[in-house]
Design a protein around this motif. Structure first.
Motif, PDB file in Angstrom:
ATOM      1  N   SER A 199       0.822  -1.211   0.000  1.00  0.00           N
ATOM      2  CA  SER A 199       0.000   0.000   0.000  1.00  0.00           C
ATOM      3  C   SER A 199       0.851   1.253   0.000  1.00  0.00           C
ATOM      4  O   SER A 199       0.543   2.231  -0.694  1.00  0.00           O
ATOM      5  CB  SER A 199      -0.923   0.013   1.227  1.00  0.00           C
ATOM      6  N   GLN A 214       0.842   3.718  -4.391  1.00  0.00           N
ATOM      7  CA  GLN A 214      -0.285   4.523  -3.928  1.00  0.00           C
ATOM      8  C   GLN A 214      -1.609   4.061  -4.531  1.00  0.00           C
ATOM      9  O   GLN A 214      -2.678   4.384  -4.029  1.00  0.00           O
ATOM     10  CB  GLN A 214      -0.036   6.001  -4.277  1.00  0.00           C
ATOM     11  N   ASN A 273      -4.568   2.697  -2.543  1.00  0.00           N
ATOM     12  CA  ASN A 273      -5.435   3.555  -1.748  1.00  0.00           C
ATOM     13  C   ASN A 273      -6.760   3.852  -2.457  1.00  0.00           C
ATOM     14  O   ASN A 273      -7.631   4.502  -1.888  1.00  0.00           O
ATOM     15  CB  ASN A 273      -4.712   4.881  -1.436  1.00  0.00           C
ATOM     16  N   LYS A 289     -10.184  -1.229  -1.158  1.00  0.00           N
ATOM     17  CA  LYS A 289     -10.405  -1.125   0.284  1.00  0.00           C
ATOM     18  C   LYS A 289     -10.788  -2.466   0.909  1.00  0.00           C
ATOM     19  O   LYS A 289     -10.361  -2.798   2.013  1.00  0.00           O
ATOM     20  CB  LYS A 289     -11.481  -0.082   0.576  1.00  0.00           C
TER      21      LYS A 289
END
Length: 348
Positions: free
Chosen positions: A17, A21, A24, A29
């Motif tokens: 993570s 990037q 994200n 999620k």
């Protein structure tokens, strides 16, 4: 490798993570809340989510060179090829032209990975079906034989950088499955695991400090401090991480090994790895200091299961060298607190 098994899969997810990037994004999620038995499950799940994200954004295209015989002149006529193929008999010529196409290496790698994974019994049936269902989106992409050499030719730019995370995970998963299915010795597999996690560990450490702190963060090459400007054949000094604040600079070298310290004989005293100390000391001494700048070095090891772990501060020729070990088996809050504390030892 025993030490690798002690790293929770979720922490590998967190390392990914920070390094990429992309994780994200809202689509990923759910992955962070799931539990996985091994990294193969984690990588597979990432691909099952990430490749559709790429598809929805539109597969990248680039200009590729196309050679064909045609009765329509476009691009350049290849006279030699026309003669060799005797194309004029059918009133055609060999032409070479550029075409804006999806048939580029990045898409070829993803397609080859999808084909490979959809046939692998090491992946769950559910994931195999999901991956197989994505293949129709790659009908304009040529089939290539999947091989680790493919990744060596990958080049990223602003237009295709969104592919990096997925293409890297394709490689991680392929390597994992390749060594699982081969007859390679357990020692070789452990070495491969160590190499792969070492690369991720280095990238994670850099990305963590870039995101979580206000230090100046970089990873420059250090130039040799030679007296006569002759540097031919000298090795490159590429840093993993350099932290700067005010007049203080900390050069960090991340180390991920199965053994962090060495002994000459069983039961002997554990010693630092000399090559690592020489390396960081050389970095410090060749750093081009500004007036009143204080420079120190840090060897940041990933903690192993061995009893003796590096935890020392040396003062050598007026220079500080911190040797510490990061416990990757902690929950991620503990990892974060440890990393910040290691830097604070020097900056505060």
């Amino acid at each position: 490798m025993e030490r690798n098994n002690n790293i929770p899969i979720r922490n590998i997810y967190y390392m990914l993570s920070y390094t990429y990037q992309t994780l994200n994004l809202s689509e990923y999620k759910q992955i962070g809340t799931e539990s996985y038995e091994n990294v193969k499950e984690l990588y597979s799940e990432i691909l099952s989510v990430g490749i559709p994200v790429l598809i929805r954004g539109g597969l990248s295209k680039d200009y590729i060179s196309v050679e064909e015989t045609s009765n329509v002149i476009k691009g350049k006529i290849d006279i030699n090829s026309t003669i060799k193929k005797n194309a004029l008999v059918t009133k055609k010529v060999a032409v070479i032209y550029d075409e804006f196409s999806e048939n580029i290496l990045l898409n070829q790698i993803i397609k080859a990975t999808l084909v490979y994974l959809s046939r692998s019994n090491k992946i769950s049936k559910k994931i195999r079906r999901l991956l197989y269902g994505m293949l129709p989106y790659f009908t304009e992409v040529s089939d290539v034989e999947i091989d680790l050499k493919l990744w060596k030719n990958v080049r990223y730019n602003r237009q295709n950088i969104r592919y990096q995370f997925i293409v890297d995970v394709c490689r991680y998963l392929y390597e994992q499955l390749l060594f699982d299915e081969s007859s390679t010795s357990q020692m070789a597999k452990e070495a491969q695991d160590e190499q792969r996690l070492s690369s991720l560990y280095e990238k994670f450490i850099y990305a963590f400090f870039k995101r979580e702190t206000k230090y100046g963060v970089s990873h420059p090459q250090i130039q040799w401090s030679v007296d006569d400007e002759f540097t031919d054949a000298l090795p490159i000094m590429q840093t993993d991480l350099v932290l700067r604040k005010d007049k203080k600079t900390l050069i960090v070298d991340a180390k991920f090994y199965s053994e962090n310290m060495v002994t000459r004989f069983e039961g002997g005293a554990a010693k630092q790895k000399s090559s690592n100390l020489y390396q960081i000391f050389t970095y410090i001494n060749n750093w081009k200091k500004e007036p009143d700048e204080t420079v120190a070095g840090m060897l940041l090891y990933a903690k192993t299961t061995a009893l003796n772990q590096p935890n020392h501060i040396y003062h050598i020729k007026g220079k500080q060298i911190f040797v510490v070990s990061l416990d990757l088996s902690l929950d991620f809050r503990g990892i974060k607190e440890s990393l910040l504390a290691y830097a604070n030892q020097f900056f505060t």
